[in-house]
Scaffold this active site. Structure first.
Site, PDB file in Angstrom:
ATOM      1  N   GLY A   1       4.576 -11.671  21.087  1.00  9.11           N
ATOM      2  CA  GLY A   1       5.524 -11.985  19.810  1.00  9.11           C
ATOM      3  C   GLY A   1       6.797 -11.311  19.562  1.00  9.11           C
ATOM      4  O   GLY A   1       7.122 -10.654  20.302  1.00  9.11           O
TER       5      GLY A   1
ATOM      6  N   ASN B   1      13.625  -0.193   7.808  1.00 15.49           N
ATOM      7  CA  ASN B   1      12.160   0.245   7.100  1.00 15.49           C
ATOM      8  C   ASN B   1      12.701   1.132   6.105  1.00 15.49           C
ATOM      9  O   ASN B   1      12.071   0.964   5.537  1.00 15.49           O
ATOM     10  CB  ASN B   1      10.944  -0.220   7.777  1.00 15.49           C
TER      11      ASN B   1
ATOM     12  N   ARG C   1       6.165 -17.654  21.572  1.00 11.77           N
ATOM     13  CA  ARG C   1       6.041 -19.617  20.920  1.00 11.77           C
ATOM     14  C   ARG C   1       6.807 -19.843  20.764  1.00 11.77           C
ATOM     15  O   ARG C   1       8.591 -19.470  20.861  1.00 11.77           O
ATOM     16  CB  ARG C   1       5.627 -19.439  19.973  1.00 11.77           C
TER      17      ARG C   1
ATOM     18  N   LEU D   1       1.069  -1.463   0.232  1.00  7.71           N
ATOM     19  CA  LEU D   1      -0.190   0.022   0.377  1.00  7.71           C
ATOM     20  C   LEU D   1       0.822   1.679   0.134  1.00  7.71           C
ATOM     21  O   LEU D   1       0.655   2.176   0.315  1.00  7.71           O
ATOM     22  CB  LEU D   1      -0.967  -0.254   1.482  1.00  7.71           C
TER      23      LEU D   1
ATOM     24  N   ALA E   1       7.057  -7.223  14.097  1.00 12.75           N
ATOM     25  CA  ALA E   1       6.839  -6.179  13.800  1.00 12.75           C
ATOM     26  C   ALA E   1       6.307  -6.137  15.872  1.00 12.75           C
ATOM     27  O   ALA E   1       7.000  -5.195  16.142  1.00 12.75           O
ATOM     28  CB  ALA E   1       5.005  -6.851  13.197  1.00 12.75           C
TER      29      ALA E   1
ATOM     30  N   LYS F   1      15.014  -6.430   5.466  1.00 10.67           N
ATOM     31  CA  LYS F   1      14.855  -5.753   7.029  1.00 10.67           C
ATOM     32  C   LYS F   1      16.265  -6.112   7.184  1.00 10.67           C
ATOM     33  O   LYS F   1      16.761  -4.737   7.562  1.00 10.67           O
ATOM     34  CB  LYS F   1      13.526  -5.687   7.563  1.00 10.67           C
TER      35      LYS F   1
ATOM     36  N   GLY G   1      -4.023  -2.360  13.691  1.00 14.70           N
ATOM     37  CA  GLY G   1      -3.260  -2.417  13.158  1.00 14.70           C
ATOM     38  C   GLY G   1      -2.196  -1.405  11.537  1.00 14.70           C
ATOM     39  O   GLY G   1      -2.056  -0.851  11.205  1.00 14.70           O
TER      40      GLY G   1
END
Ligand code: NAD
Length: 292
Positions: A135, A96, A160, A25, A139, A75, A262
């Protein structure tokens, strides 16, 4: 002669280096902002992977273009080709946004600052607060680092047991050891320990999902198994913006919590990059209205 469009001999290029790129986008967002502000820039996406990256960076440096965004899979690979790193990039180990100033390339990560800025737009100041974050990927890592730099008192990171767990440990180490002046305490827990998750959320102001759980192919799923872990005075944020209402956002709304998806983070990471290249504020409300 008729004006054949807004591109002329002085138009400056801003790029995006990633693959796959077709879904991005960013070109629509930045070109609309350039047009709205009357800036003589154009934003173009280039299909570039790790193999071509070094050559592309050299080529863009030779062309002296003002800068570019970098997305997956570049990245982290890009770091070695840059002259300087902002703290946002140094602490997250990812870039980024690249800014070229007189031939010198500096790397930034605006994902985390985009997250923090979006919270500020919602009237939320992170100073002295506690966050529980799930996480440690592309992100979640910048969210952890920038939220800590923005003044959190405490952050509990749940991860995790997968290939990202080592990065979760590294994020906790960086926050506790390399960012001592920030006076924030970071802890790590296995995501499998749902009772610990319940306890950390209970003592938190903010609960953040930094994983793709809730987005395809995990649409309809949530990192929260039991909605009673959430409460009405909790701020719940999700990195997922498609669907606009992930399962987690629905759960948060069902208990009357403040729920933030987000989209704002995505818009603000772009807006902060735009500001680094142009020195001007992106007309974020206009972009939101036109594109989303
Ligand atoms: P990534 O692959 O780098 O990291 C994935 C993370 O999710 C890891 O921490 C992993 O352990 C965790 N994870 C994956 N499957 C899981 C599961 N079933 N249960 C629990 N944890 C699980 O990916 P990423 O780049 O961090 O992207 C994650 C999500 O964030 C995607 O949905 C992406 O679209 C979104 N994202 C949003 C923005 C924004 O600006 N809003 C920016 C970047 C990414």
């Amino acid at each position: 002669m008729k004006n054949a469009g807004r591109i002329d001999g002085r138009t400056q290029l801003i790029g995006l280096l990633a693959t796959p790129i077709g879904h991005s986008l960013s070109p629509a967002m930045h070109n609309l902002a350039f047009e709205k502000l009357g800036l003589n820039n154009v934003y173009m996406a280039f299909e570039v992977g790790n193999e071509q990256l070094e050559e592309v960076v050299r080529g863009l440096r030779a062309l002296n273009i003002r800068g570019y965004n970098v997305s997956m899979p570049n990245k982290t690979t890009i770091l070695q080709y840059l002259d300087e790193l902002d703290d946002s990039a140094r602490f997250t180990g990812a870039v980024n946004t690249v800014v070229n100033t007189n031939g010198k390339l500096k790397g930034y990560s605006t994902d985390g600052s985009g997250y923090v800025r979006n919270l500020r737009e919602h009237g939320i100041d992170l100073k002295g607060k506690k966050m529980t974050l799930v996480g440690s990927g592309g992100a979640a890592t910048p969210i952890a680092i920038e939220a800590a730099r923005a003044g959190l008192a405490e952050i509990s990171i749940f991860a995790r047991d997968d290939q990202f767990f080592a990065r979760a440990k590294e994020n906790v180490r960086i926050i506790n050891e390399d960012m001592k002046h920030a006076q924030v305490k970071a802890s790590i827990y296995p995501l499998e320990d749902q009772e610990q998750l319940r306890e950390e959320i209970r003592t938190s102001h903010i609960f953040a999902n930094g994983t793709g759980v809730g987005m395809k192919p995990l649409e309809g799923k949530s990192v929260i198994e039991d909605v009673s872990m959430l409460r009405s005075d909790l701020i719940v944020t999700d990195v997922v913006y498609s669907p606009a209402k992930s399962r987690l956002i629905e759960q948060a709304e069902s208990v009357g919590a403040t729920a933030i998806n987000g989209l704002g983070m995505m818009l603000w990471q772009g807006a902060l990059a735009f500001e680094l290249w142009t020195g001007q504020e992106m007309p974020v409300d206009f972009i939101k209205e036109q594109l989303f």
